[in-house]
Motif scaffolding. Structure first.
Motif, PDB file in Angstrom:
ATOM      1  N   TRP A 214       1.931   6.940  -7.192  1.00 25.99           N
ATOM      2  CA  TRP A 214       0.676   6.864  -7.897  1.00 25.99           C
ATOM      3  C   TRP A 214       0.238   8.276  -8.279  1.00 25.99           C
ATOM      4  CZ3 TRP A 214      -4.215   4.415  -5.139  1.00 25.99           C
ATOM      5  CH2 TRP A 214      -5.333   4.573  -5.956  1.00 25.99           C
TER       6      TRP A 214
ATOM      7  N   ALA B  86      -3.483   0.233  -4.351  1.00 27.16           N
ATOM      8  CA  ALA B  86      -2.056  -0.041  -4.211  1.00 27.16           C
ATOM      9  C   ALA B  86      -1.764  -0.508  -2.792  1.00 27.16           C
ATOM     10  CB  ALA B  86      -1.229   1.198  -4.527  1.00 27.16           C
TER      11      ALA B  86
ATOM     12  N   ALA C  49       5.543  -4.481  -2.981  1.00 24.39           N
ATOM     13  CA  ALA C  49       4.601  -3.441  -3.410  1.00 24.39           C
ATOM     14  C   ALA C  49       3.944  -3.892  -4.700  1.00 24.39           C
ATOM     15  CB  ALA C  49       5.311  -2.107  -3.606  1.00 24.39           C
TER      16      ALA C  49
ATOM     17  N   LEU D 224      -4.107  -7.071  -1.721  1.00 24.05           N
ATOM     18  CA  LEU D 224      -4.467  -6.349  -2.942  1.00 24.05           C
ATOM     19  C   LEU D 224      -5.680  -6.999  -3.597  1.00 24.05           C
ATOM     20  CD1 LEU D 224      -3.765  -4.039  -4.883  1.00 24.05           C
ATOM     21  CD2 LEU D 224      -2.305  -5.648  -6.126  1.00 24.05           C
TER      22      LEU D 224
ATOM     23  N   ILE E 167       1.314   4.522 -12.453  1.00 25.34           N
ATOM     24  CA  ILE E 167       2.114   4.031 -11.329  1.00 25.34           C
ATOM     25  C   ILE E 167       3.569   3.904 -11.748  1.00 25.34           C
ATOM     26  CG2 ILE E 167       2.577   2.053  -9.836  1.00 25.34           C
ATOM     27  CD1 ILE E 167       0.079   3.339  -8.947  1.00 25.34           C
TER      28      ILE E 167
ATOM     29  N   LEU F 289       7.204   2.463  -9.906  1.00 24.12           N
ATOM     30  CA  LEU F 289       7.584   1.646  -8.757  1.00 24.12           C
ATOM     31  C   LEU F 289       9.046   1.268  -8.851  1.00 24.12           C
ATOM     32  CD1 LEU F 289       6.995  -0.307  -6.335  1.00 24.12           C
ATOM     33  CD2 LEU F 289       6.189  -1.966  -8.026  1.00 24.12           C
TER      34      LEU F 289
ATOM     35  N   THR G 241       1.759   8.409  -2.592  1.00 21.17           N
ATOM     36  CA  THR G 241       3.034   7.698  -2.633  1.00 21.17           C
ATOM     37  C   THR G 241       3.170   6.812  -1.406  1.00 21.17           C
ATOM     38  OG1 THR G 241       4.032   9.585  -3.788  1.00 21.17           O
ATOM     39  CG2 THR G 241       5.526   7.946  -2.861  1.00 21.17           C
TER      40      THR G 241
ATOM     41  N   THR H  83      -9.501  -4.974  -3.895  1.00 16.69           N
ATOM     42  CA  THR H  83     -10.064  -4.720  -5.224  1.00 16.69           C
ATOM     43  C   THR H  83     -11.327  -5.544  -5.466  1.00 16.69           C
ATOM     44  OG1 THR H  83      -8.517  -6.344  -6.159  1.00 16.69           O
ATOM     45  CG2 THR H  83      -7.878  -4.033  -6.255  1.00 16.69           C
TER      46      THR H  83
ATOM     47  N   ALA I 220       0.203  -2.913  -7.417  1.00 13.21           N
ATOM     48  CA  ALA I 220      -0.943  -2.051  -7.681  1.00 13.21           C
ATOM     49  C   ALA I 220      -1.909  -2.746  -8.631  1.00 13.21           C
ATOM     50  CB  ALA I 220      -0.485  -0.722  -8.272  1.00 13.21           C
TER      51      ALA I 220
ATOM     52  N   ARG J 185      -6.925   2.933  -1.655  1.00 15.38           N
ATOM     53  CA  ARG J 185      -7.934   2.516  -2.623  1.00 15.38           C
ATOM     54  C   ARG J 185      -8.818   3.709  -2.976  1.00 15.38           C
ATOM     55  NH1 ARG J 185     -11.773  -2.126  -0.508  1.00 15.38           N
ATOM     56  NH2 ARG J 185     -12.372  -0.452   0.915  1.00 15.38           N
TER      57      ARG J 185
ATOM     58  N   LEU K 176       6.356   3.339  -4.237  1.00 19.48           N
ATOM     59  CA  LEU K 176       5.296   3.223  -5.240  1.00 19.48           C
ATOM     60  C   LEU K 176       4.637   4.596  -5.342  1.00 19.48           C
ATOM     61  CD1 LEU K 176       2.681   0.362  -5.592  1.00 19.48           C
ATOM     62  CD2 LEU K 176       2.039   2.753  -5.895  1.00 19.48           C
TER      63      LEU K 176
END
Length: 273
Positions: A270, A27, A20, A58, A3, A5, A206, A62, A22, A104, A268
């Motif tokens: 990724w 993210a 933002a 977030l 990542i 950022l 992104t 997760t 992650a 995700r 961000l």
């Protein structure tokens, strides 16, 4: 998972209302929104709202991989509401709101959600790009912002027209025929754009606030493929630097009419293995 950022407030002395973050395989990016000069009814402010909602979202996506992103967003909006409904008046039309992007990876798929006018850029391994942006706010805005775009950004006349525009826009928030954004009502999550892409097909994901996409969708100084090239070679800091350079070259909004001469900008990026 790699990542990168970057995030900058519109002005150095102003609070950044973007957020933002992650975690492994996930993210989020949020772009907080208020109504300039209006009483929000909230003692905490827009930056508090976007960062609190983003952190809770977030955690939720997760910790609960089997729960949909929309359900996680609805849960998180409800939690934020519970945090301040006893101290703040959330019935104000100008109460804090935020765009939301969440992504995700799991089960061989990258699941995504987009609510509001931030953008998700999906780059596939064959060199193609797909951009997911919720255009409902833009569509409503085009009907209302003619007087704003005809005036010099930052002038008293522009400020007055912008205030009228924002008031009219707020009246169409989270209503059929208007646009949808995260605010006090968890039901806004039901109106997000949602989808999934096979993980093995993607090179990068992104997440970008609209202050960072200006180089493409407002200034038309780059396309999405060129944006990806900058991100892959030089990173988000360089992309935001180019946005600021363009803004500085048109401080009055004559070449590119816009509500704000500069805006909070967050990227961000990724990169997938």
């Amino acid at each position: 998972m790699r990542i990168t950022l970057a995030s900058l407030p519109a002005e150095p002395d102003r609070e950044n209302e973007d957020f933002a973050a992650a975690a492994p395989g996930a993210a989020v990016l949020l772009d907080g929104a208020g109504v300039g000069g209006a009483d929000t009814g909230c003692t905490h402010g827009v930056a508090w709202f976007s960062s609190t909602l983003g952190g809770l979202l977030l955690r939720s996506i997760t910790a609960q991989p089997a729960r949909s992103l929309a359900d996680c967003l609805a849960d998180s909006i409800g939690l934020v509401r519970a945090l301040h409904e006893d101290t703040c008046d959330l019935t104000y039309r100008a109460s804090p709101t935020s765009t939301v992007i969440a992504a995700r990876a799991g089960g061989g798929v990258v699941e995504y959600l987009v609510l509001g006018d931030s953008s998700l850029l999906l780059a596939d391994r064959s060199g193609g790009t797909d951009v997911v942006t919720d255009r409902r706010l833009d569509e409503v805005g085009k009907r209302l912002r003619g007087p704003v775009d005809a005036l010099s950004t930052g002038s008293p006349e522009h400020s007055a027209a912008l205030a009228e525009y924002r008031d009219a826009l707020t009246g169409l928030r989270n209503r059929p025929g208007g646009f949808w954004i995260a605010g006090p009502d968890p039901r806004a999550a039901d109106h997000a754009l949602k989808g999934g892409v096979p993980l093995e097909s993607l090179a990068s994901v992104t997440l970008m606030s609209d202050g960072a996409t200006r180089l493409v969708d407002r200034f038309q100084l780059a396309d999405w493929q060129q944006t990806l090239t900058v991100l892959d070679s030089s990173g988000p800091d360089e992309l935001i630097r180019r946005v600021r350079e363009a803004e500085a070259g048109d401080p009055d909004g004559r070449r590119w009419p816009r509500g704000k001469a500069r805006d909070d900008a967050t990227v961000l990026h990724w990169a997938l293995p």
